[in-house]
Design an enzyme around this catalytic site. Structure first.
Site, PDB file in Angstrom:
ATOM      1  N   GLU A  69    -117.206   1.954  35.785  1.00 27.33           N
ATOM      2  CA  GLU A  69    -117.217   3.400  35.956  1.00 27.33           C
ATOM      3  C   GLU A  69    -118.172   4.062  34.979  1.00 27.33           C
ATOM      4  O   GLU A  69    -118.354   3.609  33.859  1.00 27.33           O
ATOM      5  CB  GLU A  69    -115.807   3.958  35.762  1.00 27.33           C
ATOM      6  CG  GLU A  69    -114.919   3.573  36.931  1.00 27.33           C
ATOM      7  CD  GLU A  69    -113.539   4.192  36.860  1.00 27.33           C
ATOM      8  OE1 GLU A  69    -112.866   4.205  37.892  1.00 27.33           O
ATOM      9  OE2 GLU A  69    -113.123   4.659  35.789  1.00 27.33           O
TER      10      GLU A  69
ATOM     11  N   CYS B 273    -121.239   9.184  30.015  1.00 27.25           N
ATOM     12  CA  CYS B 273    -120.451   8.163  29.337  1.00 27.25           C
ATOM     13  C   CYS B 273    -120.662   6.855  30.100  1.00 27.25           C
ATOM     14  O   CYS B 273    -120.220   6.732  31.242  1.00 27.25           O
ATOM     15  CB  CYS B 273    -118.996   8.621  29.372  1.00 27.25           C
ATOM     16  SG  CYS B 273    -117.859   7.514  28.587  1.00 27.25           S
TER      17      CYS B 273
ATOM     18  N   CYS C  11    -112.678  -5.025  28.866  1.00 20.93           N
ATOM     19  CA  CYS C  11    -112.886  -5.154  27.421  1.00 20.93           C
ATOM     20  C   CYS C  11    -112.031  -6.303  26.915  1.00 20.93           C
ATOM     21  O   CYS C  11    -110.867  -6.425  27.321  1.00 20.93           O
ATOM     22  CB  CYS C  11    -112.503  -3.855  26.704  1.00 20.93           C
ATOM     23  SG  CYS C  11    -112.910  -3.872  24.947  1.00 20.93           S
TER      24      CYS C  11
ATOM     25  N   CYS D 266    -106.847  -2.755  22.148  1.00 19.53           N
ATOM     26  CA  CYS D 266    -106.290  -1.594  21.451  1.00 19.53           C
ATOM     27  C   CYS D 266    -105.074  -1.129  22.250  1.00 19.53           C
ATOM     28  O   CYS D 266    -105.160  -0.994  23.479  1.00 19.53           O
ATOM     29  CB  CYS D 266    -107.331  -0.494  21.342  1.00 19.53           C
ATOM     30  SG  CYS D 266    -108.840  -1.084  20.528  1.00 19.53           S
TER      31      CYS D 266
ATOM     32  N   CYS E 199    -105.191   1.920  24.778  1.00 21.90           N
ATOM     33  CA  CYS E 199    -106.321   2.018  25.714  1.00 21.90           C
ATOM     34  C   CYS E 199    -106.047   1.224  26.973  1.00 21.90           C
ATOM     35  O   CYS E 199    -105.709   0.039  26.904  1.00 21.90           O
ATOM     36  CB  CYS E 199    -107.583   1.498  25.034  1.00 21.90           C
ATOM     37  SG  CYS E 199    -109.003   1.403  26.146  1.00 21.90           S
TER      38      CYS E 199
ATOM     39  N   CYS F 156    -111.234   9.514  28.379  1.00 23.50           N
ATOM     40  CA  CYS F 156    -111.338   8.341  27.500  1.00 23.50           C
ATOM     41  C   CYS F 156    -110.150   7.408  27.685  1.00 23.50           C
ATOM     42  O   CYS F 156    -109.010   7.842  27.708  1.00 23.50           O
ATOM     43  CB  CYS F 156    -111.310   8.763  26.035  1.00 23.50           C
ATOM     44  SG  CYS F 156    -112.816   9.491  25.501  1.00 23.50           S
TER      45      CYS F 156
END
Ligand code: SAH
Ligand code: SF4
Length: 395
Positions: free
Chosen positions: A118, A132, A139, A143, A146, A368
């Site tokens: 995205e 962005c 990933c 975290c 997230c 985010c």
């Protein structure tokens, strides 16, 4: 802080398809000058002239944004034909395009190999806006706040795939050529999916391409790379790219940061802060941005605001307080507005600009930490719906 849910959504136009020969043709979009030179030679250009041809291609692709070789009027017809036999000027397929009521746009792009990433455009006040971009599919880090970190499949994006995200956005915003004075896409932030410093080679090459003044021309000072703290790559990032640095801090002591950003166990705060202080070119004109996600009852006390100020003392810095964006199944909540404001007051009094980042594009799950997972979820529900329909049709 809230935005209305006037969701405008439309399916992307069907990808451009070509007859037969397309299967083996590869896109030139996102390639470096050297790669374009090689493509020119392979298309029959004599090596002595290939560099000049590559610069012409560069300008057509990255300054004018053309999608058809026939538009390249200063390149000989035979050369264009040779290129078109082997290559396209295709962008990644847009699987889905969404526009938020606040003007945020999100594109879900399908890459070669079928994976998806995205890219989000966040309009700012006046005429500026940031794109962005993602640096990885998913990933590898985990975290705890997230959603991207919960995705299992991960791979690095190529430099071409990173640059192509910018091309797609420029197309959609209708901002070609580069000399168009009304451009709103003025900045790039590597804050999409993935940890950019685990993919530094491709990120650095992509930044070289994006910042070239003869092409897309978004200067290095307008490009920010955000990292969760891959300490050994912070210096090399500065040396190789000259980009602005953002650090996902989120906690001011190792015990809490170990929990929120598990990479902290490998590279604890002391090492992280030393690497930041040594970032090439750090100055009042080139400040580091500290990102701090506001988690209710976890990291949002006034004592922590004071600890934050102490931790970064002497570093030319901005602090970005990010209201936590919740996602289904998360254990965290966003701090109250008043708590965030009190936290910001402490930071402001210490002399730091600390804008509270207004969540943008929440209605299209483009904020985010919400990337990709949402689309995966949507697709899962689409598959379930299709299965239900099929079952209903059978019965
Ligand atoms: N991997 C890099 C860049 C991508 S994440 C990094 O971690 O810096 C971009 C920013 O979004 C980071 O500061 C990240 O900590 C933050 N973020 C992640 N999940 C979030 C959430 N649910 N709400 C608010 N911010 C989040
Ligand atoms: Fe990865 Fe950044 Fe999310 Fe952490 S916050 S899991 S590093 S994308």
């Amino acid at each position: 802080m809230t935005i209305s849910l006037d969701l405008s959504r439309r399916t992307a136009p069907a990808p451009v398809t070509f007859a037969l020969a397309t299967a083996e043709r590869t896109s030139l979009v996102g390639l470096s000058l050297e790669e374009l030179r090689e493509a020119a030679v392979a298309a029959g250009v004599e090596p002595a002239k290939a560099r000049m041809r590559a610069r012409q291609l560069w300008r057509w692709i990255y300054h004018y944004g053309v999608t058809d070789f026939s538009a390249m009027s200063d390149i000989a017809k035979e050369v264009r034909a040779g290129l078109a036999e082997r290559h396209t000027l295709d962008r990644p397929q847009i699987v889905e395009r969404q526009v938020s009521s606040d003007g945020t746009r999100k594109w879900l792009l399908r890459l070669a190999g079928g994976q998806e990433v995205e890219t989000v455009f966040i309009p700012d006040v006046a005429r500026s806006g940031a794109l962005c971009v993602s640096s990885q599919v998913g990933c590898t880090l985990t975290c705890t706040f997230c959603h991207t970190g919960t995705q299992r499949l991960v791979r690095n994006l190529t430099h071409a795939e990173i640059v192509a995200q910018v091309m797609v956005a420029r197309d959609d915003l209708e901002e070609w050529p580069t000399s168009n004075e009304n451009r709103r896409l003025t900045n790039i932030v590597f804050m999409g999916m993935g940890e950019p410093l685990y993919n530094l080679d491709n990120v650095a090459t992509a930044i070289d391409i994006i910042s070239d003044g003869d092409g897309i021309a978004i200067g290095r000072r307008r490009i920010t790379v955000s990292t969760s703290g891959v300490v050994p790559e912070i210096g090399p990032l500065g040396a190789r790219t000259g980009a602005m640095l953002a650090i996902s801090l989120h906690a001011t002591n190792d015990a809490l940061r170990d929990e929120l950003v598990p990479l902290n166990r490998k590279y604890p705060l002391e090492e992280l802060m030393a690497a930041i202080r040594a970032y090439p070119g750090l100055s009042n004109a080139k400040r580091v941005t500290f990102e701090y996600v506001m988690l209710k009852g976890v990291n949002d006390s006034l004592a922590e605001a004071r600890a934050l100020v102490q931790l970064i003392a002497g570093i030319p810095a901005k602090i970005n307080l990010i209201p936590f964006n919740p996602w289904p199944g998360t254990q965290y909540e966003c701090s109250d507005r008043a708590t965030i404001q009190r936290f910001a007051d402490v930071v402001n009094r210490a002399g730091y600009a600390s804008p509270i980042r207004t969540p943008r594009g929440r209605d299209i799950l483009a904020a985010c930490g919400q990337l990709k997972s949402a689309s995966e979820k949507q697709r899962k529900s689409a598959i379930l719906a299709a299965e239900r329909e099929a079952a209903a049709a059978e019965s």
